[in-house]
Every structure is written in C-alpha cells, then in structure tokens.
Design a protein around this motif. Sequence first.
Motif, PDB file in Angstrom:
ATOM      1  N   ASP A   1     -12.008  10.666 -10.552  1.00 27.07           N
ATOM      2  CA  ASP A   1     -10.852   9.764 -10.492  1.00 27.07           C
ATOM      3  C   ASP A   1     -11.243   8.309 -10.238  1.00 27.07           C
ATOM      4  OD1 ASP A   1      -9.106  11.936 -10.846  1.00 27.07           O
ATOM      5  OD2 ASP A   1      -9.128  12.365  -8.687  1.00 27.07           O
TER       6      ASP A   1
ATOM      7  N   SER B   1     -11.876   4.586 -10.636  1.00 26.21           N
ATOM      8  CA  SER B   1     -11.364   3.585 -11.569  1.00 26.21           C
ATOM      9  C   SER B   1     -12.516   2.853 -12.243  1.00 26.21           C
ATOM     10  CB  SER B   1     -10.487   2.574 -10.828  1.00 26.21           C
ATOM     11  OG  SER B   1     -11.273   1.811  -9.931  1.00 26.21           O
TER      12      SER B   1
ATOM     13  N   LEU C   1      -3.203   1.158 -12.341  1.00 26.08           N
ATOM     14  CA  LEU C   1      -3.273   0.608 -10.989  1.00 26.08           C
ATOM     15  C   LEU C   1      -3.836  -0.807 -10.977  1.00 26.08           C
ATOM     16  CD1 LEU C   1      -2.983   0.948  -7.938  1.00 26.08           C
ATOM     17  CD2 LEU C   1      -5.266   1.950  -7.913  1.00 26.08           C
TER      18      LEU C   1
ATOM     19  N   GLY D   1      -2.574  -1.073  -2.680  1.00 28.49           N
ATOM     20  CA  GLY D   1      -2.947  -0.023  -1.742  1.00 28.49           C
ATOM     21  C   GLY D   1      -4.432  -0.022  -1.463  1.00 28.49           C
ATOM     22  N   HIS D   2      -4.924   1.087  -0.938  1.00 27.37           N
ATOM     23  CA  HIS D   2      -6.320   1.174  -0.495  1.00 27.37           C
ATOM     24  C   HIS D   2      -6.992   2.405  -1.100  1.00 27.37           C
ATOM     25  CE1 HIS D   2      -5.663  -2.024   2.509  1.00 27.37           C
ATOM     26  NE2 HIS D   2      -4.457  -1.497   2.605  1.00 27.37           N
ATOM     27  N   SER D   3      -6.724   2.637  -2.365  1.00 28.41           N
ATOM     28  CA  SER D   3      -7.225   3.849  -3.011  1.00 28.41           C
ATOM     29  C   SER D   3      -8.747   3.872  -3.130  1.00 28.41           C
ATOM     30  CB  SER D   3      -6.590   3.999  -4.396  1.00 28.41           C
ATOM     31  OG  SER D   3      -6.889   2.866  -5.204  1.00 28.41           O
ATOM     32  N   ASP D   4      -9.385   2.721  -3.069  1.00 28.62           N
ATOM     33  CA  ASP D   4     -10.838   2.669  -3.216  1.00 28.62           C
ATOM     34  C   ASP D   4     -11.575   2.585  -1.883  1.00 28.62           C
ATOM     35  OD1 ASP D   4     -10.877   2.905  -5.957  1.00 28.62           O
ATOM     36  OD2 ASP D   4     -10.751   0.745  -6.298  1.00 28.62           O
ATOM     37  N   ASP D   5     -10.845   2.636  -0.777  1.00 23.17           N
ATOM     38  CA  ASP D   5     -11.486   2.482   0.525  1.00 23.17           C
ATOM     39  C   ASP D   5     -12.534   3.552   0.780  1.00 23.17           C
ATOM     40  OD1 ASP D   5      -9.899   0.331   0.893  1.00 23.17           O
ATOM     41  OD2 ASP D   5      -8.716   1.152   2.543  1.00 23.17           O
TER      42      ASP D   5
END
Length: 596
Positions: free
Chosen positions: A62, A64, A145, A177-181
Amino acid sequence: MELSGENRHELEYVLSHYSQSTSDSLQLKAAIFLIENMPGHHMLTNKSITRYINTMDSLYPDMSNVMKKAVYNIPLKNLNRHGKLKKIEDIEVIKGNYLIQHIDNSIQMWNKCFWLRQLSFEDFCEYILPYRTAYEPLLQSDSTLYSWKTVLESFKYYHYVPTSISDVKSIQRNLLGHSDDMYFRGIKIPTLSDSNYKFDCLDVCYYELSRLRTTGIPAAIDFIPGWSYRNGQHYWRVTIDPIYANDNSRDMQNPKTAKVYRMSYSHNPIPVSDGKDSIPPLFQNPFIKDVTQQYIKVSDIEVEWKKSSDSTPLYLYLSVFNDLAWKPIAWSAVKENKASFQNMGRDIVYLPTYYNGGCIINNGFPFLLDINGKVRNLIPDKKHPIHLKITRKYPLNDYKMDWAESLKGCYIEASDHPDFKNADTIYTITRTNPDLNYDTIILKQPASYRYWRICKPNQIIMLGDWQFFDSNLKQIKGKAMGSNENDRSVFNAFDNDILTFSASASWLGIDLGERAEIKMMKYIPRTDGNGITSGHEYELSFYDEEGWKTISTQQATGESIEFNSVPSDALFWLKDNTDGKEERIFTYENGQVIFW
C-alpha cells in the motif's frame, strides 16, 4: 533530441501533441523545458536494486508513490555497496504519454491552485514540474491521497483562501493525515539490515519534496555537501514562496558553511574534464545550483596559481576540512593564472587545491576568510615558535554544554535503605569539567553505605559514567537502579564507557550489594569523548608548504597535552592515534585553541 536515440519519436510525439493548438502554448513550453534539461537525469539499477524494490513492494503493497520516491532511493545513496550499477537515461526510455499526462496535470495544478497565482512560470518549471526526485524508476503521480485536487477541494469546502504558500504547507499535512508516519518510525529493509531502518535527512527530503510538489507546493532540496566546522553534511527541504524574499530560514536556521547548493532539474555549468585531471564527484553533477547568498553573508575571492613546477590546471578548487580530509566545495576556471570564486561563506578556513591526475594537491597555504570578508593567510612562522596546551581535539557546542550543565545542582545521597530512607547528602555538584572529561570527588573521610544515588528532582540527568573507589583506590561496582524501573539507560552510567550515557529523570543510583567504604568517586557528564584521554597517543601536525607535517607524537598522561617550540601563525591538527574520528583543524591565538 540527438541524445534520445531510438526514443526520439516519443519526444517528437510530445512536441507535436502540444503544437496543434495555441491554447497549449504553456504545455509546449513545459515540454521543451523538461526535454532540453532531460539529458543526465536517469535511474540506477542492477539485480540487487531490482530485488530490493520487489521486496519493498511485497512488504508494503500500500506504499504511495510519494513514499516510494524516498524508499527506492535508500540503497542508491551508497553506490559502492551494491556493485556496478546500470544507468538508464530518461531521454532514452521515457514515453510520450507519460510526459503528456504529467505535463497536463502540472499545468492544470498551476492554473487552478489559487495559491500559485503569483508563482512565475520559471519557478513553476523548476520547483513543481519535474517528474522525478533522484534515481528511482519513473513513477506516476498518485491520483488520490497525494493530489493537489484533494487539497484544493478541502480549501473550497471550508471557503478558505490561504494568503501564502507557507500557509498551504502548514495546513496540507493535517489535511492528508498521517498515513505515512509508520515508515518514519522504522521500516524493514531485509536486503540492507536486520533492524529497522530510520530515515535520515536526505530520505526525509526526498519524501517531502515529492509530497509537496504533488499537492501543489513548490519545493526544492538545499544541502551543505560538507560542513566547514565539523564532520558530515546536511540536507533540508525548502518551499518556494513568492511572497517572501527568503522563506528558507524557517527550515534551516543560520548555517555556518562555505557553500549551500540546491538540487535542480535544469542544467548548471560544471567543469569539463580534459581527460587527464579528475573532477570531484560533487561537480560532475550539473543539477546543483549555488544558493549560498540566500542564507549567509558571502565574499568573492581571487586565488593565484602558485605551482610553477606543474603545468597550469584548467580548474582550481576551494576545499574545507571535513571528515579528516580536504574536501572541494567550490570550483573556478583558471584564467591568466587566476581563479575567481563567488559567494564564499565567511569565518571559514579554505585550502586552494587542484587535481593532478587523480590526486588532489594544495595550491599554496590555507587561509582564513574572516567574518568581515578579509583574507588572512595561515603561513607558519618558524622563527617565532610558541608553546601549545591542548585539552580537546574537537570543538564544543551549545547542546554539548547542556550535557554538562544538567549535572550542576545535582546532589549525591547515600543510604543503607533502597528507598533512601534517612539518606545523607554526601556531595553537591557545583562545577563540571569544561572539556567534558571526568571530575574527581575525594571525600575527607571515607563514607560507608550500600546505596548511592545522584538526584535532581523533576529534571533530566545526563550522566556518562560514575565510578566508586575504596581507600586503596580499588574500584567498587554494583547494580544500577533508577527512579523509573523501565529506564534501561541507567545501566549506561556504570559500564565504564563514557560514550554510553544515562538520561534519567529525577535520580539514578547504584546498589553496591553491601555496605562499602567509599573514599573517591569519579563522574563525567554525557560526553563526545573528544577531551584528552590519559594513555592515548596524540600526533600534532601543522600545514606546511607541501601539506601536513608532523611536529611531535606523544602519549597523554593527564587531561591535557603540551607541545613546545611549534610554529606560530600556523594551522594545526591534533590526531588521536588510539581512538576516535572526530578531529578538527585549529589555530592557536592568545593561548587559546580556536577550532575551524
């Protein structure tokens, strides 16, 4: 176009596509900008890199494309680790439809994102339009995103019109948001390491650059290829905001450096090899631009060619001392036996250098470009020798001083109870070693207790090592203890290793196992280990006409080391031949070491 080979028809297709209508004039200009600057942009690959990419895609399906532009470049930062790499030039493989899709999306972004209305077309081309970050495979922009459309729709929903690109930057992160944190906390890279990989400053820059540009924020990566006052280098991301004269200072406060360069998509002048003399790797890259004067006060310098014994080279370089060697940091063509260097950082020691074949050679003596822009040549004066006393081989800085300051006001307690009931205060620390070395406490009368601790309520105690000795100066050891049972760092304060340290809150201590008579204690704050260490062998050199010349080698017997009859007005280097890699050049002025 001649460099595109069999791929020429793909590029001609792009130019033809945008030549059909005058309404596509900006798209055509964008296409020309990308194509004319495309030679030299490439991906690097081999079987090892392909295996790495496939592994990461499998582990993180998943991920990016924004994150992939950072992750795919991780192994490419150390090119010597992965064998011979194949260079695949973009201009030989890029597809017309890929370029058209990318250009259409970028132009639409520029037209519709109202915060870009004041951005010039030139800045748009340089800071938003480029399709790649570094040496990764060609990747499409994420369509969901990480899209400028997502940001634009969010602003429209709230009827919010940002006043500057900086405002967009601060809001954009929260909108997405913080999807890659999770990747920043530690990413598994089995082909590189068994442990979690932590992003360094360049990894973060690659990610940030892609994230910002994809969402309509012009950005670039600025970097210092070699610090001029310490080891290493540094990269940081900047945003390009036409409202501010220089918004970069928000990302990098006041760097003291010889040069700051910016990664670019467009070509910049570079030295061209004559086939005999080497060109430093930094200047083989045409995609860097000098932006030093955007950060610091600078001066122009003219250097004369002084080596009559050698033929005049095509180029001279100014080098700074970095990672225990002279590192070229600026270049200039030699004209009429002179080279002119523009926009050089001040308060820095430079060495004029050149290449003879593959060897870098000095062109005369080093010089100091002082804070006012005046040049002071560092020519050793052997007729007026001086005496040197040295206590460190590497400079302190503010945060290292804080390590020592954290111990001031600490008090040492002792008790026969593990909860320190009825504890006696044995000593209060009012000073620490200014060179971050050991301090010694000799008690007037031996003190006999089982439990000892050092306290500073509600504050962090940065302790590198704490040792206990009896009346015969035999070291007494015990078991570490602390105010927080989950604080594993307390053990570092009692392992006799000054480079490990405890960062404990309120107190930490030791259980000696039984009552023991203590006559002496030694303690050291968290330290870099660059003070003079007794028993280590040190070598002092000065820079003479032909390079570094050793003055003397001796073993330290204390926390300072002295050298007699050394040249005055010289540039010095103290090496620790026993241990350590952090060393800096220095001058000796009015009885004081001045590191450069």
